[in-house]
Design an enzyme around this catalytic site. Structure first.
Site, PDB file in Angstrom:
ATOM      1  N   LYS A  11       0.806  -1.311   0.049  1.00 16.55           N
ATOM      2  CA  LYS A  11       0.003  -0.049  -0.128  1.00 16.55           C
ATOM      3  C   LYS A  11       0.885   1.209   0.140  1.00 16.55           C
ATOM      4  O   LYS A  11       1.872   1.126   0.458  1.00 16.55           O
ATOM      5  CB  LYS A  11      -1.098   0.032   1.148  1.00 16.55           C
ATOM      6  CG  LYS A  11      -0.327  -0.049   2.555  1.00 16.55           C
ATOM      7  CD  LYS A  11      -0.083   1.369   3.245  1.00 16.55           C
ATOM      8  CE  LYS A  11       0.993   1.726   4.216  1.00 16.55           C
ATOM      9  NZ  LYS A  11       1.825   2.742   4.697  1.00 16.55           N
ATOM     10  N   ALA A 102       9.972  -0.360   4.647  1.00 13.34           N
ATOM     11  CA  ALA A 102       9.767   0.781   3.407  1.00 13.34           C
ATOM     12  C   ALA A 102       8.665   1.722   3.632  1.00 13.34           C
ATOM     13  O   ALA A 102       8.554   2.759   2.813  1.00 13.34           O
ATOM     14  CB  ALA A 102       9.490   0.014   2.327  1.00 13.34           C
ATOM     15  N   GLY A 103       7.811   1.365   4.718  1.00 17.81           N
ATOM     16  CA  GLY A 103       6.523   2.399   4.758  1.00 17.81           C
ATOM     17  C   GLY A 103       5.464   1.802   3.651  1.00 17.81           C
ATOM     18  O   GLY A 103       4.582   2.503   3.319  1.00 17.81           O
ATOM     19  N   ALA A 105       3.916  -1.394   4.024  1.00 13.80           N
ATOM     20  CA  ALA A 105       3.185  -2.305   4.892  1.00 13.80           C
ATOM     21  C   ALA A 105       3.204  -3.672   4.313  1.00 13.80           C
ATOM     22  O   ALA A 105       2.499  -4.650   4.388  1.00 13.80           O
ATOM     23  CB  ALA A 105       1.615  -2.040   4.626  1.00 13.80           C
ATOM     24  N   GLY A 106       4.597  -4.064   4.009  1.00 16.19           N
ATOM     25  CA  GLY A 106       4.977  -5.349   3.631  1.00 16.19           C
ATOM     26  C   GLY A 106       4.725  -6.492   4.665  1.00 16.19           C
ATOM     27  O   GLY A 106       4.332  -7.435   4.142  1.00 16.19           O
ATOM     28  N   GLY A 107       5.120  -6.164   5.938  1.00 13.93           N
ATOM     29  CA  GLY A 107       4.978  -7.281   6.730  1.00 13.93           C
ATOM     30  C   GLY A 107       3.463  -7.357   7.138  1.00 13.93           C
ATOM     31  O   GLY A 107       2.992  -8.592   7.307  1.00 13.93           O
ATOM     32  N   THR A 109       0.941  -6.871   5.158  1.00 15.89           N
ATOM     33  CA  THR A 109       0.207  -7.647   3.896  1.00 15.89           C
ATOM     34  C   THR A 109       0.725  -9.140   4.103  1.00 15.89           C
ATOM     35  O   THR A 109      -0.408  -9.935   3.872  1.00 15.89           O
ATOM     36  CB  THR A 109       0.543  -6.858   2.568  1.00 15.89           C
ATOM     37  OG1 THR A 109      -0.562  -7.495   1.563  1.00 15.89           O
ATOM     38  CG2 THR A 109       1.867  -7.087   1.983  1.00 15.89           C
ATOM     39  N   ASP A 141      -2.060  -1.672  10.047  1.00 17.78           N
ATOM     40  CA  ASP A 141      -2.493  -1.522   8.621  1.00 17.78           C
ATOM     41  C   ASP A 141      -2.926  -2.873   8.340  1.00 17.78           C
ATOM     42  O   ASP A 141      -3.239  -2.999   6.998  1.00 17.78           O
ATOM     43  CB  ASP A 141      -0.936  -1.415   7.951  1.00 17.78           C
ATOM     44  CG  ASP A 141      -0.487   0.132   8.247  1.00 17.78           C
ATOM     45  OD1 ASP A 141      -1.408   0.924   8.517  1.00 17.78           O
ATOM     46  OD2 ASP A 141       0.714   0.451   7.685  1.00 17.78           O
TER      47      ASP A 141
HETATM   48  O1  C5P Z   1       0.218  -1.022  14.712  1.00 19.52           O
HETATM   49  P1  C5P Z   1       1.693  -1.240  14.130  1.00 19.52           P
HETATM   50  O2  C5P Z   1       2.283  -2.395  14.923  1.00 19.52           O
HETATM   51  O3  C5P Z   1       1.909  -1.265  12.661  1.00 19.52           O
HETATM   52  O4  C5P Z   1       2.588   0.149  14.592  1.00 19.52           O
HETATM   53  C1  C5P Z   1       3.846   0.159  14.870  1.00 19.52           C
HETATM   54  C2  C5P Z   1       4.377   1.249  15.614  1.00 19.52           C
HETATM   55  O5  C5P Z   1       3.679   2.661  14.844  1.00 19.52           O
HETATM   56  C3  C5P Z   1       3.695   1.252  16.784  1.00 19.52           C
HETATM   57  O6  C5P Z   1       4.422   0.624  17.863  1.00 19.52           O
HETATM   58  C4  C5P Z   1       3.489   2.955  17.152  1.00 19.52           C
HETATM   59  O7  C5P Z   1       4.799   3.219  17.702  1.00 19.52           O
HETATM   60  C5  C5P Z   1       3.370   3.478  15.947  1.00 19.52           C
HETATM   61  N1  C5P Z   1       2.080   3.995  15.603  1.00 19.52           N
HETATM   62  C6  C5P Z   1       1.284   4.878  16.318  1.00 19.52           C
HETATM   63  N2  C5P Z   1       0.060   5.330  15.970  1.00 19.52           N
HETATM   64  C7  C5P Z   1      -0.689   4.532  15.125  1.00 19.52           C
HETATM   65  C8  C5P Z   1       0.091   3.346  14.274  1.00 19.52           C
HETATM   66  C9  C5P Z   1       1.266   3.051  14.531  1.00 19.52           C
HETATM   67  O8  C5P Z   1       1.962   5.548  17.097  1.00 19.52           O
HETATM   68  N3  C5P Z   1      -1.770   4.941  14.789  1.00 19.52           N
END
Ligand code: C5P
Length: 314
Positions: A11, A102-103, A105-107, A109, A141
């Site tokens: 994404k 990379a930003g 969402a590879g992991g 997805t 994500d």
């Molecule tokens: O949800 P996910 O594990 O992908 O998030 C990774 C990190 O990104 C979280 O540990 C948090 O530090 C940050 N994050 C956040 N607010 C969000 C999504 C992610 O602070 N809404």
């Protein structure tokens, strides 16, 4: 069926605004997410044992229990112990195309593909919202990655409103192979620098969410106005990632010189993307970047918007 091959698309974020803090320590966000057809393939095969195993040929992807795909399989085994006992564990093989850290969402997805795949293999009959609810336990994500397409994501990023499918714009993605950005680092740094501008009250956050909802980007999407979409790209995390990684800022500057529809960093970066109307324009832009930046560490991909989330490989 004893095995499934799933396509797990990446994404990009067309819009990412950080509204404030949440009681759970995450950030309250408003994002527009868009699937692209740069995708991994995730194979699931019953292994007739009690041990979930994950394998990926990419050196930066762990083959152990820290892999989000493994954690998705483990979550399913805990949620559906009967199916797990009857049908056993799976070997998960991830064929990586999406760059790591990379930003894009590879992991997430890959984890979404495991949830969908086990739902099929174990014939659980879960609905998409049920799979997305499980996905939200794994990462913000993951629910989007299950459904894909174009969506408004709020809350942590897990609350989704489907948006109309956009025309299949083309996208050039640029990333330095050796550079990755930790998402927790990006959000923590943002908090350190911009906490004073956070909306503190729930009502202020709700109002801001409403403003975005009825605002310019969503209107451009409703009208499929690609020119406007390109001009309205936005990502708050650029404010911390670009100053820290001047090479990433430079990528965006180079993209801008060729006047694409728009250019922006995706998620917490460091991938920068640029949008074009046609495949030929995207290819030309990619070629221009390749000749402008003679660095073998720079990787470029040409992709297209996709209307699909996780789907079975043909
Ligand atoms: O949800 P996910 O594990 O992908 O998030 C990774 C990190 O990104 C979280 O540990 C948090 O530090 C940050 N994050 C956040 N607010 C969000 C999504 C992610 O602070 N809404």
């Amino acid at each position: 069926m004893r095995s499934y091959s799933l396509i797990a698309p990446a994404k990009i974020n067309l819009y990412l605004e950080i509204l404030g803090d949440r009681p759970d320590g995450y950030h309250e966000l408003v994002m527009v997410m868009q699937s692209v057809d740069l995708a991994d393939r995730v194979d699931l095969r019953s292994n007739s044992t009690e041990t979930m195993r994950v394998h990926c040929d990419h050196p930066l992807v762990p083959n152990d229990t820290s892999n989000l795909a493994y954690r998705a399989a483990y979550l399913m085994s805990q949620q559906f112990p009967q199916a797990f006992a009857q049908l056993g564990a799976v070997d998960i093989t991830i064929h990586k195309q999406i760059p790591v850290g990379a930003g894009l969402a590879g992991g997430s997805t890959n984890a979404a593909a495991v949830l969908m795949g086990l739902n099929l293999l174990w014939e659980l009959g879960l609905t998409q919202p049920e799979i997305q609810e499980l996905g939200a336990q794994l990462g913000s994500d993951v629910p989007f990655c299950v459904a894909g397409g174009t969506a408004l994501a709020t809350g942590r990023g897990e609350k989704l409103d489907t948006l109309p499918d956009l025309d299949k714009l083309h996208v050039v993605l640029a990333k330095y192979r050796s550079l990755s950005v930790s998402t927790p680092w990006a959000y923590q740094t943002y908090r350190q620098q911009f906490e004073s501008s956070y909306l503190r009250e729930t009502t202020a956050q709700v109002n801001r969410r409403r403003e975005v909802h009825s605002g310019a980007m969503l209107s451009a999407i409703a009208h499929r106005d690609s020119t406007q979409i390109g001009q309205l790209l936005h990502n708050d995390l650029e404010k911390v990632v670009l100053p820290h990684h001047p090479k990433v800022a430079e990528l965006q500057k180079r993209f801008r010189e060729s006047q694409p529809l728009g250019t922006m960093m995706s998620g917490s970066g460091p991938t920068v993307f640029a949008l074009t109307h046609t495949q030929a324009e995207a290819q030309q832009l990619s070629d221009q970047m390749r000749s402008a930046i003679a660095d073998p560490d720079l990787e470029l991909w040409v992709a297209q918007f996709s209307h699909c989330g996780i789907h079975i490989a043909q």
